[in-house]
Design a protein around this motif. Structure first.
Motif, PDB file in Angstrom:
ATOM      1  N   UNK A   1      11.489  22.036  -5.856  1.00 13.97           N
ATOM      2  CA  UNK A   1      12.039  22.413  -7.148  1.00 13.97           C
ATOM      3  C   UNK A   1      12.674  21.271  -7.922  1.00 13.97           C
ATOM      4  N   UNK A   2      12.565  20.050  -7.380  1.00 18.14           N
ATOM      5  CA  UNK A   2      13.120  18.911  -8.111  1.00 18.14           C
ATOM      6  C   UNK A   2      12.044  17.863  -8.319  1.00 18.14           C
ATOM      7  N   UNK A   3      12.165  17.132  -9.408  1.00 16.64           N
ATOM      8  CA  UNK A   3      11.257  16.004  -9.590  1.00 16.64           C
ATOM      9  C   UNK A   3      11.911  14.817  -8.898  1.00 16.64           C
ATOM     10  N   UNK A   4      11.274  14.354  -7.825  1.00 15.30           N
ATOM     11  CA  UNK A   4      11.927  13.302  -7.039  1.00 15.30           C
ATOM     12  C   UNK A   4      11.520  11.915  -7.509  1.00 15.30           C
ATOM     13  N   UNK A   5      10.365  11.838  -8.148  1.00 14.33           N
ATOM     14  CA  UNK A   5       9.956  10.519  -8.637  1.00 14.33           C
ATOM     15  C   UNK A   5       9.033  10.706  -9.825  1.00 14.33           C
ATOM     16  N   UNK A   6       9.204   9.850 -10.833  1.00 13.46           N
ATOM     17  CA  UNK A   6       8.296   9.931 -11.965  1.00 13.46           C
ATOM     18  C   UNK A   6       8.061   8.540 -12.521  1.00 13.46           C
ATOM     19  N   UNK A   7       6.911   8.375 -13.127  1.00 13.07           N
ATOM     20  CA  UNK A   7       6.578   7.066 -13.680  1.00 13.07           C
ATOM     21  C   UNK A   7       5.093   6.989 -13.913  1.00 13.07           C
ATOM     22  N   UNK A   8       4.595   5.773 -14.175  1.00 16.71           N
ATOM     23  CA  UNK A   8       3.160   5.634 -14.397  1.00 16.71           C
ATOM     24  C   UNK A   8       2.429   5.731 -13.067  1.00 16.71           C
ATOM     25  N   UNK A   9       1.298   6.425 -13.113  1.00 21.57           N
ATOM     26  CA  UNK A   9       0.559   6.707 -11.892  1.00 21.57           C
ATOM     27  C   UNK A   9       0.264   5.436 -11.094  1.00 21.57           C
ATOM     28  N   UNK A  10      -0.164   4.396 -11.817  1.00 22.11           N
ATOM     29  CA  UNK A  10      -0.560   3.186 -11.104  1.00 22.11           C
ATOM     30  C   UNK A  10       0.632   2.561 -10.375  1.00 22.11           C
ATOM     31  N   UNK A  11       1.782   2.575 -11.059  1.00 23.01           N
ATOM     32  CA  UNK A  11       3.004   2.032 -10.436  1.00 23.01           C
ATOM     33  C   UNK A  11       3.361   2.805  -9.179  1.00 23.01           C
ATOM     34  N   UNK A  12       3.331   4.128  -9.307  1.00 20.54           N
ATOM     35  CA  UNK A  12       3.757   4.960  -8.177  1.00 20.54           C
ATOM     36  C   UNK A  12       2.805   4.771  -7.003  1.00 20.54           C
ATOM     37  N   UNK A  13       1.526   4.703  -7.295  1.00 19.38           N
ATOM     38  CA  UNK A  13       0.565   4.545  -6.208  1.00 19.38           C
ATOM     39  C   UNK A  13       0.699   3.163  -5.557  1.00 19.38           C
ATOM     40  N   UNK A  14       1.062   2.174  -6.373  1.00 18.39           N
ATOM     41  CA  UNK A  14       1.189   0.811  -5.843  1.00 18.39           C
ATOM     42  C   UNK A  14       2.476   0.658  -5.043  1.00 18.39           C
ATOM     43  N   UNK A  15       3.574   1.056  -5.664  1.00 16.54           N
ATOM     44  CA  UNK A  15       4.856   0.919  -4.964  1.00 16.54           C
ATOM     45  C   UNK A  15       5.625   2.226  -5.023  1.00 16.54           C
ATOM     46  N   UNK A  16       5.348   3.115  -4.091  1.00 16.20           N
ATOM     47  CA  UNK A  16       6.132   4.358  -4.064  1.00 16.20           C
ATOM     48  C   UNK A  16       7.570   4.051  -3.656  1.00 16.20           C
ATOM     49  N   UNK A  17       8.512   4.663  -4.330  1.00 20.05           N
ATOM     50  CA  UNK A  17       9.917   4.360  -4.037  1.00 20.05           C
ATOM     51  C   UNK A  17      10.561   5.447  -3.177  1.00 20.05           C
TER      52      UNK A  17
END
Lengths: 278, 316
Positions: free
Chosen positions: B242-258
């Protein structure tokens, strides 16, 4: 998936109903020509001229039964049409709209279920004077709660379905959804319920006229029984005045019950494939 | 070209505030179930979509994706927070504005079998949005249906059938056509391919993307499929409990998930324990780096860099 082939129950039901329909048609087409409307002697037993004998006034019982079929059947059909219509609209609105409307209509439905219908019908018919339309009205106004319950359950189920949600998503009004989508989807259940309640209505009408609450100028099967009872046919042992209408009433309502049950199985809610496996 | 611009950080929330079409601000939704137990479906969710943007919401089942989607199209009212459509609060729209909103934002449901009235012919179901919105005549209606059918690739003769007589893939095309027929600005597709087999999945996704690029509309994909998310989206929202834990550009997230959850998702390792409703973070049960604060307070949302937001104490 609804099969085309009628089941045994439906076939038997249809057969019985078509017998009654033949009676109705015959009563219109040939009427008084074939049968001897009035013979000389009251309570004469079945003979060649009067196939089912005569009643206390010397009227031919067969003719009375043929004529009575019109009244019984039309009261049954119109009465249950009224009750099914009321029940369907109340059920659909209550199930679909929910909230306080559902509470109010549900309370009303419960009230009508709790009230013993037959005594109330007797009182109402006696109060309103027992004419054809009053009997129809009383049956129609008191016999809807079961239909309403059934339709409400189905409408409630449809309300949370995806396609109704989609309709809200394109700004369809509630009334539009109820009449264009919910009602067509409950039609099968309603049809089964309608046929079943015809049989109830016929029985109720027979009951009411048996105790004298019907129009004596337009006798139904129940009226014939009423006169047989009050004018001493039983004492005379004139079985031909009360056995045939009794059989007619029970066979007709059996016909509608069988057809209705067959239809109900056809449109049953729930997994059909599991039938007979559990 | 646009994609590259996006990734280089030219598009920041500040300079494009006016382009936000649909947004959710601090939206929460909970249900009171039996014995007054509170089940939280969404908690303080912030979401926004720009004109013509492709966004993906990813998360396991039960993470609140569908609830968020339905709140965004106004099918569910949130308990707290606001959804804004072109800057206006959804709860304050008047009747005609609401009608416009219903026309501009369309929803593609999860299961095509249940998305259309089983007693109606497909043609009528398809033309129904036009009839309800009363925007064209009978002749125009036919032309529009024909046009949209060509675009999604269904033959007009299929429309003479009822939903139970066509296959799942065709039905999904009809459902997509129905969403596109009002020429919306945003399409919210709730796992549009999850009920179809893989060979058809790709075609359906292709169809949606083609339609998207033709008319430059915003699209929100809900999915639990990472491959699909990679394929379709520019921006990504990862949801957990029920929470958004991470958001950003897809390429960034796929490259460096935080966020540790995103990491485990990308590694393809399923979480060991189920999400705990009452735990402050929702993931601390299997996180490698748990500090004391994780067990005590829910993590705040913090912006790491240009539009990249994470809800984890490590980045707070």
């Amino acid at each position: 998936m609804v099969g085309i082939k009628p089941s045994f129950m439906e076939t038997t039901g249809l057969l019985l109903i078509s017998l009654v329909l033949v009676m109705v048609i015959l009563s219109f087409v040939v009427g008084n020509v074939i049968f001897y409307p009035r013979s000389e002697s009251p309570y004469s037993p079945p003979s060649q001229s009067n196939l089912l004998g005569t009643d206390d006034l010397g009227d031919d019982v067969l003719t009375l039964i043929f004529r009575g079929s019109r009244v019984s059947l039309s009261i049954g059909i119109i009465g249950s049409l009224v009750s099914t219509l009321i029940g369907t609209v109340i059920g659909a609105l209550s199930g679909f709209c929910g909230g306080s409307l559902d509470d109010i209509l549900g309370w009303l439905t419960d009230l009508f279920i709790v009230i013993p219908a037959l005594p109330l019908m007797i009182v109402l018919t006696a109060y309103l004077s027992p004419s054809f339309w009053n009997v129809v009205l009383v049956i129609g106004l008191l016999w809807w709660p079961t239909t309403a319950r059934l339709v409400r359950a189905r409408a409630w189920q449809l309300r949370s379905s995806t396609f109704v949600e989609g309709l809200i998503g394109i700004d369809a009004s509630k009334i539009y959804i109820v009449f264009r989508h919910i009602l067509p989807n409950v039609l099968g259940v309603v049809l089964a319920r309608f046929v079943l309640s015809i049989s109830h209505a016929i029985l109720l009408e027979a009951g009411l006229s048996f105790i004298g609450l019907s129009d004596p100028t337009n006798p139904s099967w129940g009226t014939i029984l009423h006169f047989a009872m009050t004018r001493g046919a039983l004492l005379q042992g004139a079985w031909w005045t009360f056995v045939p209408p009794g059989i007619a009433i029970s066979m007709t309502s059996l016909g509608f019950i069988l057809l209705g049950m067959g239809l109900e199985q056809r449109y049953r809610i729930g997994p059909k494939s599991l039938e007979g496996k559990i | 070209m646009r994609l590259i611009q996006d990734l280089s950080g030219i598009r920041t929330p500040n300079n494009l505030e006016s382009n936000v079409i649909l947004s959710a601000e601090h939206v929460s939704k909970w249900y009171i179930s039996f014995k007054r137990r509170k089940t939280v479906a969404l908690e303080n969710v912030n979401f926004s979509i720009f004109k013509g943007e492709k966004v993906c919401i990813i998360g396991e089942s039960g993470s609140g994706k569908s609830t968020l989607a339905k709140i965004l199209c106004g099918l569910i009212t949130p308990n707290s927070g606001e959804v804004r459509f072109e800057g206006k609060k959804l709860s304050e729209l008047n009747k005609s504005e609401k009608k416009v909103f219903r026309m501009r934002v369309q929803y593609i449901p999860q299961c095509p079998d249940l998305a259309l009235d089983p007693t109606w012919y497909l043609y009528d179901s398809l033309a129904e949005p036009l009839r309800i919105q009363k925007i064209c005549s009978k002749q125009d209606e036919f032309e529009r249906v024909k046009e949209v059918c060509e675009r999604v690739g269904i033959g007009m003769d299929q429309l003479r059938r009822k939903p139970r007589n066509v296959s799942g893939g065709e039905l999904q095309r009809v459902v997509i056509a129905r969403a596109f027929i009002l020429s919306p600005e945003i399409i919210i597709a709730d796992e549009p391919t999850s009920m179809l087999d893989p060979s058809i999945q790709a075609k359906i996704v292709r169809t949606i993307l083609d339609l998207q690029s033709e008319s430059n509309i915003g699209i929100v994909f809900l999915t639990h499929d990472l491959e699909l998310a990679k394929l379709v989206s520019e921006k990504m929202f990862v949801m957990l409990g029920g929470r958004i834990v991470e958001s950003g550009y897809t390429r960034d997230i796929l490259k460096t998930p935080l966020h540790p959850y995103t990491k485990s998702l990308l590694m393809g390792v399923p979480p060991k324990t189920e999400f705990k409703q009452n735990s402050p973070c929702g993931f601390y049960g299997e996180c490698e780096i748990v500090s004391e604060v994780c067990c005590q307070y829910p993590p705040p949302e913090s912006e790491v860099y240009g539009g990249r937001k994470v809800r984890c104490w490590r980045y707070a």
